[in-house]
Design a protein around this motif. Sequence first.
Motif, PDB file in Angstrom:
ATOM      1  N   LYS A 250      25.513  13.595  21.392  1.00 10.60           N
ATOM      2  CA  LYS A 250      26.928  14.055  21.230  1.00 10.60           C
ATOM      3  C   LYS A 250      27.898  12.993  21.772  1.00 10.60           C
ATOM      4  CE  LYS A 250      25.862  18.645  20.820  1.00 10.60           C
ATOM      5  NZ  LYS A 250      26.803  19.669  20.048  1.00 10.60           N
ATOM      6  N   ILE A 251      29.086  13.138  21.248  1.00 10.97           N
ATOM      7  CA  ILE A 251      30.129  11.932  21.186  1.00 10.97           C
ATOM      8  C   ILE A 251      31.043  12.656  21.966  1.00 10.97           C
ATOM      9  CG2 ILE A 251      29.589  10.975  18.887  1.00 10.97           C
ATOM     10  CD1 ILE A 251      32.030  12.681  17.733  1.00 10.97           C
ATOM     11  N   ASP A 252      31.854  11.568  22.860  1.00 15.98           N
ATOM     12  CA  ASP A 252      32.773  11.855  23.614  1.00 15.98           C
ATOM     13  C   ASP A 252      34.217  11.923  23.243  1.00 15.98           C
ATOM     14  OD1 ASP A 252      31.204  11.850  26.023  1.00 15.98           O
ATOM     15  OD2 ASP A 252      31.151   9.541  25.957  1.00 15.98           O
ATOM     16  N   ILE A 253      34.480  11.334  21.937  1.00 13.74           N
ATOM     17  CA  ILE A 253      35.827  11.460  21.206  1.00 13.74           C
ATOM     18  C   ILE A 253      35.680  11.373  19.977  1.00 13.74           C
ATOM     19  CG2 ILE A 253      36.204   9.028  21.589  1.00 13.74           C
ATOM     20  CD1 ILE A 253      39.360   9.770  22.201  1.00 13.74           C
ATOM     21  N   ALA A 254      36.606  12.183  19.227  1.00 14.78           N
ATOM     22  CA  ALA A 254      36.534  12.139  17.673  1.00 14.78           C
ATOM     23  C   ALA A 254      38.003  11.990  17.405  1.00 14.78           C
ATOM     24  CB  ALA A 254      35.877  13.324  17.232  1.00 14.78           C
ATOM     25  N   THR A 255      38.492  11.451  16.225  1.00 14.90           N
ATOM     26  CA  THR A 255      39.592  11.513  15.813  1.00 14.90           C
ATOM     27  C   THR A 255      39.963  11.769  14.407  1.00 14.90           C
ATOM     28  OG1 THR A 255      39.716   9.346  14.888  1.00 14.90           O
ATOM     29  CG2 THR A 255      40.338   9.569  17.211  1.00 14.90           C
ATOM     30  N   SER A 256      41.157  12.663  13.961  1.00  7.64           N
ATOM     31  CA  SER A 256      40.947  12.963  12.556  1.00  7.64           C
ATOM     32  C   SER A 256      42.408  12.903  12.290  1.00  7.64           C
ATOM     33  CB  SER A 256      40.838  14.594  12.515  1.00  7.64           C
ATOM     34  OG  SER A 256      41.249  15.045  11.222  1.00  7.64           O
ATOM     35  N   PHE A 257      42.734  11.816  11.518  1.00 11.75           N
ATOM     36  CA  PHE A 257      44.243  11.319  11.288  1.00 11.75           C
ATOM     37  C   PHE A 257      44.390  11.680   9.992  1.00 11.75           C
ATOM     38  CE2 PHE A 257      43.186   8.726  14.744  1.00 11.75           C
ATOM     39  CZ  PHE A 257      44.080   9.171  15.671  1.00 11.75           C
ATOM     40  N   ASP A 258      45.555  12.934   9.368  1.00 14.22           N
ATOM     41  CA  ASP A 258      45.893  12.839   8.225  1.00 14.22           C
ATOM     42  C   ASP A 258      44.773  13.670   7.408  1.00 14.22           C
ATOM     43  OD1 ASP A 258      48.558  12.861   8.706  1.00 14.22           O
ATOM     44  OD2 ASP A 258      48.518  10.625   8.375  1.00 14.22           O
ATOM     45  N   VAL A 259      43.759  14.444   7.944  1.00 16.21           N
ATOM     46  CA  VAL A 259      42.507  14.713   7.157  1.00 16.21           C
ATOM     47  C   VAL A 259      42.680  16.351   6.908  1.00 16.21           C
ATOM     48  CG1 VAL A 259      40.167  15.042   6.702  1.00 16.21           C
ATOM     49  CG2 VAL A 259      41.275  12.902   7.520  1.00 16.21           C
ATOM     50  N   ILE A 260      42.842  16.997   8.043  1.00 15.45           N
ATOM     51  CA  ILE A 260      42.824  18.449   8.111  1.00 15.45           C
ATOM     52  C   ILE A 260      43.461  19.375   6.871  1.00 15.45           C
ATOM     53  CG2 ILE A 260      44.526  18.768   9.656  1.00 15.45           C
ATOM     54  CD1 ILE A 260      42.806  21.305  10.924  1.00 15.45           C
ATOM     55  N   GLU A 261      44.741  18.878   6.595  1.00 14.34           N
ATOM     56  CA  GLU A 261      45.381  19.209   5.536  1.00 14.34           C
ATOM     57  C   GLU A 261      44.826  19.318   4.062  1.00 14.34           C
ATOM     58  OE1 GLU A 261      47.015  15.096   5.829  1.00 14.34           O
ATOM     59  OE2 GLU A 261      46.372  16.517   7.188  1.00 14.34           O
ATOM     60  N   HIS A 262      43.842  18.381   4.151  1.00 13.38           N
ATOM     61  CA  HIS A 262      43.008  18.150   2.778  1.00 13.38           C
ATOM     62  C   HIS A 262      41.882  19.166   2.400  1.00 13.38           C
ATOM     63  CE1 HIS A 262      45.588  14.781   1.342  1.00 13.38           C
ATOM     64  NE2 HIS A 262      45.492  14.468   2.693  1.00 13.38           N
ATOM     65  N   THR A 263      41.328  19.648   3.667  1.00 13.88           N
ATOM     66  CA  THR A 263      40.179  20.441   3.723  1.00 13.88           C
ATOM     67  C   THR A 263      40.166  21.814   3.119  1.00 13.88           C
ATOM     68  OG1 THR A 263      40.464  21.287   6.044  1.00 13.88           O
ATOM     69  CG2 THR A 263      39.264  19.136   5.930  1.00 13.88           C
ATOM     70  N   LEU A 264      39.150  22.123   2.759  1.00 13.26           N
ATOM     71  CA  LEU A 264      38.884  23.591   2.030  1.00 13.26           C
ATOM     72  C   LEU A 264      39.056  24.581   3.283  1.00 13.26           C
ATOM     73  CD1 LEU A 264      38.612  25.223  -0.580  1.00 13.26           C
ATOM     74  CD2 LEU A 264      36.055  24.902  -0.129  1.00 13.26           C
ATOM     75  N   LYS A 265      38.347  24.244   4.219  1.00 14.08           N
ATOM     76  CA  LYS A 265      38.618  25.400   5.345  1.00 14.08           C
ATOM     77  C   LYS A 265      38.751  24.489   6.905  1.00 14.08           C
ATOM     78  CE  LYS A 265      35.038  28.370   3.211  1.00 14.08           C
ATOM     79  NZ  LYS A 265      33.880  29.007   3.302  1.00 14.08           N
ATOM     80  N   PRO A 266      40.143  24.573   7.123  1.00 17.31           N
ATOM     81  CA  PRO A 266      40.441  23.740   8.485  1.00 17.31           C
ATOM     82  C   PRO A 266      39.879  24.300   9.712  1.00 17.31           C
ATOM     83  CG  PRO A 266      42.367  24.464   7.182  1.00 17.31           C
ATOM     84  CD  PRO A 266      41.229  25.370   6.606  1.00 17.31           C
ATOM     85  N   ARG A 267      39.719  25.583   9.936  1.00 18.82           N
ATOM     86  CA  ARG A 267      38.834  26.002  11.208  1.00 18.82           C
ATOM     87  C   ARG A 267      37.501  25.598  11.233  1.00 18.82           C
ATOM     88  NH1 ARG A 267      35.812  30.536  12.537  1.00 18.82           N
ATOM     89  NH2 ARG A 267      36.045  31.306  10.435  1.00 18.82           N
ATOM     90  N   HIS A 268      36.738  25.656  10.057  1.00 25.42           N
ATOM     91  CA  HIS A 268      35.433  25.127   9.950  1.00 25.42           C
ATOM     92  C   HIS A 268      35.376  23.774   9.979  1.00 25.42           C
ATOM     93  CE1 HIS A 268      33.483  28.836   8.083  1.00 25.42           C
ATOM     94  NE2 HIS A 268      34.719  29.259   8.466  1.00 25.42           N
ATOM     95  N   PHE A 269      36.263  22.876   9.379  1.00 22.63           N
ATOM     96  CA  PHE A 269      36.512  21.363   9.964  1.00 22.63           C
ATOM     97  C   PHE A 269      36.643  21.308  11.178  1.00 22.63           C
ATOM     98  CE2 PHE A 269      39.276  17.666  10.139  1.00 22.63           C
ATOM     99  CZ  PHE A 269      38.513  16.816   9.860  1.00 22.63           C
TER     100      PHE A 269
END
Length: 161
Positions: free
Chosen positions: A28-47
């Motif tokens: 497992k990882i300690d930190i993850a980042t998502s910059f200007d991606v979620i608005e492009h996904t089909l299902k943001p909650r699943h993302f």
Amino acid sequence: MLIMIHLKNAVSKPIVLPKRHKKSIKKKIDIATSFDVIEHTLKPRHFLAEIAALLAKNGLLIVSTPNRKDAMIEIGGETYQQFFYRTHHRWYFDLKSLITCAQLAGLEVVKTHCIQRYGLSNAINWIKYGRPCGTSKIKVIDSPIIDEVWKRQLEISGSGD
């Protein structure tokens, strides 16, 4: 707009990653980042839930997305609205809706921070020319103090870009 979130202690209904992903995850990882991606996904909650599944306990996820309460939507007129509401964005979030999405994905919001990256000259140039003008400055208001006040006010009000 920037949100920092971490996993809740108890997730009621986590989304399970497909088996093909489970085999490739060794740790497992300690930190993850998502910059200007979620608005492009089909299902943001699943993302978000899929990222949460990769995080260690108390892991941190930092998410950034355009703010649908950006002050320029109100003051930039129809031209700015057409620029902002582009067809390649499936979703538009404000702070409240992004927090709700994160919570529905089983995440707990730790800290939120609205960021305004552009100074007052950018806003005035949008109004004047109806398009982005990069970092063009207007000499009579080109002041770090004016820009700092402008940015800070938009960040405090949740209207930053």
